[in-house]
Write a protein that holds these residues in place. Structure first.
Motif, PDB file in Angstrom:
ATOM      1  N   SER A  25       0.827  -1.208   0.000  1.00 10.31           N
ATOM      2  CA  SER A  25       0.000   0.000   0.000  1.00 10.31           C
ATOM      3  C   SER A  25       0.858   1.253   0.000  1.00 10.31           C
ATOM      4  O   SER A  25       1.863   1.346   0.720  1.00 10.31           O
ATOM      5  N   LEU A  26       0.435   2.223  -0.790  1.00 15.04           N
ATOM      6  CA  LEU A  26       1.121   3.520  -0.816  1.00 15.04           C
ATOM      7  C   LEU A  26       0.836   4.305   0.453  1.00 15.04           C
ATOM      8  O   LEU A  26       1.645   5.121   0.890  1.00 15.04           O
TER       9      LEU A  26
ATOM     10  N   GLU B  16       5.317   4.832   5.603  1.00 16.80           N
ATOM     11  CA  GLU B  16       5.469   6.152   5.028  1.00 16.80           C
ATOM     12  C   GLU B  16       5.877   7.207   6.040  1.00 16.80           C
ATOM     13  O   GLU B  16       5.984   8.388   5.700  1.00 16.80           O
TER      14      GLU B  16
ATOM     15  N   HIS C 112       8.264   5.044   0.419  1.00 12.49           N
ATOM     16  CA  HIS C 112       8.224   4.698  -0.999  1.00 12.49           C
ATOM     17  C   HIS C 112       9.366   5.362  -1.763  1.00 12.49           C
ATOM     18  O   HIS C 112       9.891   4.789  -2.715  1.00 12.49           O
TER      19      HIS C 112
ATOM     20  N   ASP D 287      -0.967   3.931  -7.333  1.00 12.15           N
ATOM     21  CA  ASP D 287      -0.747   2.930  -6.291  1.00 12.15           C
ATOM     22  C   ASP D 287       0.744   2.880  -6.007  1.00 12.15           C
ATOM     23  O   ASP D 287       1.536   3.623  -6.615  1.00 12.15           O
ATOM     24  N   LEU D 288       1.141   2.023  -5.091  1.00 16.53           N
ATOM     25  CA  LEU D 288       2.544   2.008  -4.677  1.00 16.53           C
ATOM     26  C   LEU D 288       3.468   1.611  -5.826  1.00 16.53           C
ATOM     27  O   LEU D 288       4.508   2.242  -6.045  1.00 16.53           O
TER      28      LEU D 288
ATOM     29  N   THR E 253       3.810   4.323  -8.520  1.00 15.19           N
ATOM     30  CA  THR E 253       4.513   5.471  -7.941  1.00 15.19           C
ATOM     31  C   THR E 253       6.002   5.208  -7.860  1.00 15.19           C
ATOM     32  O   THR E 253       6.829   6.082  -8.187  1.00 15.19           O
TER      33      THR E 253
END
Length: 450
Positions: free
Chosen positions: A69-70, A76, A81, A111-112, A115
């Motif tokens: 998941s982003l 995070e 990321h 999305d992750l 990205t």
């Protein structure tokens, strides 16, 4: 996996992206092979990928937490990321679905995984996997071209049986083939199924093909026109440039086949790794084909062979007379090369071409049956900008029947819109390989992607 892959991968920081598709089950084996070769592997999975394989499986194989998941608050907290994007030396997406290809081709970062791809300066490689119709769709082909222009290297797809019951290009390459291909030379990347319209080049050796869809097969292809002499300076011929046949030879060689190209007179360079046999007349081409057919697995008759030749060739130049405004030539039929080879037993898989100006499917299907072919490629040469001499073509592929999983069968049909001859050749060769695999139980294809 080749012995050379280990030293090349040792210590390499690889970000393995997994998108949705049944081929995701192969990603576990791929991760294991990468670790075995000494690479550091971290995995990012899309939401759809988790429906096919669990993050826990990949975590156990890599020894690293799997990112999904982003918007993961813990990861995070320190812009995880971006750190992951900087960590990666290579981003490998396997499988890469049609949806993911479309999003990356158009710069999406929703999305992750997408990205990370935009945020990283790492080398980027993907192994497409999807249904054969999705791969052949012009939108997917356009996205593949865009990705290649953006610096992505596409490995595959392979051709064969698919989980949905279709046969054709779209299967993800086997993990061993992906690992072997990762650090092959740029020239070896020519076996990737990206539909770049690269010019045909001359070469002494074949590409170092890691995509072995046709490995061990011998494919004989005829190309170009024939010239039927009338006298020492004149001949009968046609408008064939040979571009389609040469594109087919290049596509077949990139898939690992031994390719024999029997060519009429054309102004084209020999594709890499292709054995070229030059001929002039239909009789010469027929003799060359007879010699080649005996050890061929697949024969593709793409040449525009003259139907007739002069009954007698004048020893001297035919002179124009002042008292006669007409000249009568007596012509006789040339051998029907493809029908002759199709009548042999055993024989190679037989693929013919039909150039028509009207009633395309009717005439092509008749030729398919009448000449005992396994498949035919029909072209409407009456369309402006397509066919003889042009860079683009459209085609209708017909074959006798497809065996369905329920035991029934149906005539095969695939309509291909106008596109470059190089791209068209990719699909024709992949379809031919699928037909060969379906006919030859000794060389089975493995079930794979949807």
């Amino acid at each position: 996996m080749s012995p050379q892959a280990g030293p090349r991968l040792a210590g390499k920081r690889i970000l393995l992206g997994i998108s949705a598709g049944i081929a995701a089950y192969k990603s576990a084996h791929l991760a294991r092979l990468l670790k075995k070769a000494g690479a550091e592997v971290r995995v990012v999975m899309t939401a759809g990928a988790q429906a096919f394989i669990t993050p826990l499986t990949l975590q156990a194989l890599t020894g690293e937490a799997v990112r999904t998941s982003l918007l993961d608050p813990e990861a995070e907290a320190g812009m995880g990321h971006i750190e992951l994007a900087r960590w990666a030396e290579l981003i490998l997406i396997a499988p890469a679905t049609a949806d993911l290809m479309a999003r990356l081709a158009h710069g999406h970062a929703d999305d992750l995984l997408t990205t990370l791809c935009l945020a990283s300066g790492a080398e980027c490689v993907m192994a497409p996997a999807m249904n054969q119709a999705m791969w052949r769709h012009p939108a997917t082909q356009d996205n593949a071209r865009r990705l290649a222009d953006l610096g992505w290297r596409l490995l595959g797809p392979d051709a064969g049986d698919q989980a949905c019951g279709d046969i054709g290009p779209g299967r993800m390459l086997e993990p061993e083939a992906i690992v072997d291909a990762l650090f092959s030379s740029p020239e070896a990347a020519s076996l990737s199924r990206s539909p770049e319209d690269a010019p045909v080049r001359s070469s002494e050796s074949a590409p170092d093909s890691s995509n072995a869809a046709a490995s061990g097969l011998t494919i004989t292809i005829t190309a170009g026109p024939t010239r039927e002499p009338l006298d020492p300076v004149r001949y009968l011929s046609n408008h064939s440039s040979g571009k389609m046949g040469y594109a087919l030879a290049a596509a077949a060689a990139s898939r690992g086949a031994r390719v024999r190209l029997i060519s009429g007179p054309v102004a084209l360079d020999t594709p890499p790794g292709v054995e070229r046999i030059d001929v002039e007349s239909a009789i010469e081409m027929c003799e060359a084909v007879r010699r080649a057919a005996a050890d061929s697995d697949i024969f593709i008759g793409c040449a525009a062979v003259a139907d007739y030749r002069a009954e007698q060739i004048s020893e001297h130049k035919l002179k124009k007379t002042t008292d006669d405004d007409t000249l009568t030539l007596r012509l006789v039929k040339n051998p029907d090369i493809i029908a002759e080879i199709a009548a042999c037993e055993p024989r190679p898989l037989m693929i013919g071409f039909a150039a028509e100006t009207r009633d395309l499917e009717t005439y092509a299907r008749d030729k398919l049956i009448r000449k005992n072919l396994d498949m035919i490629v029909a072209n409407d040469v009456g369309q402006a900008g397509l066919g003889f001499g042009a860079e683009r073509n459209a085609a209708l592929l017909l074959w006798r029947e497809d065996q369905r999983r329920d035991g029934s069968s149906a005539p095969g049909r695939l309509e291909l819109p106008a596109q470059s001859k190089a791209t068209l050749a990719e699909t024709i060769i992949d379809t031919a390989l699928a037909r060969f695999a379906a006919r030859a139980p000794s060389k089975p294809s493995q079930q794979d992607t949807p």
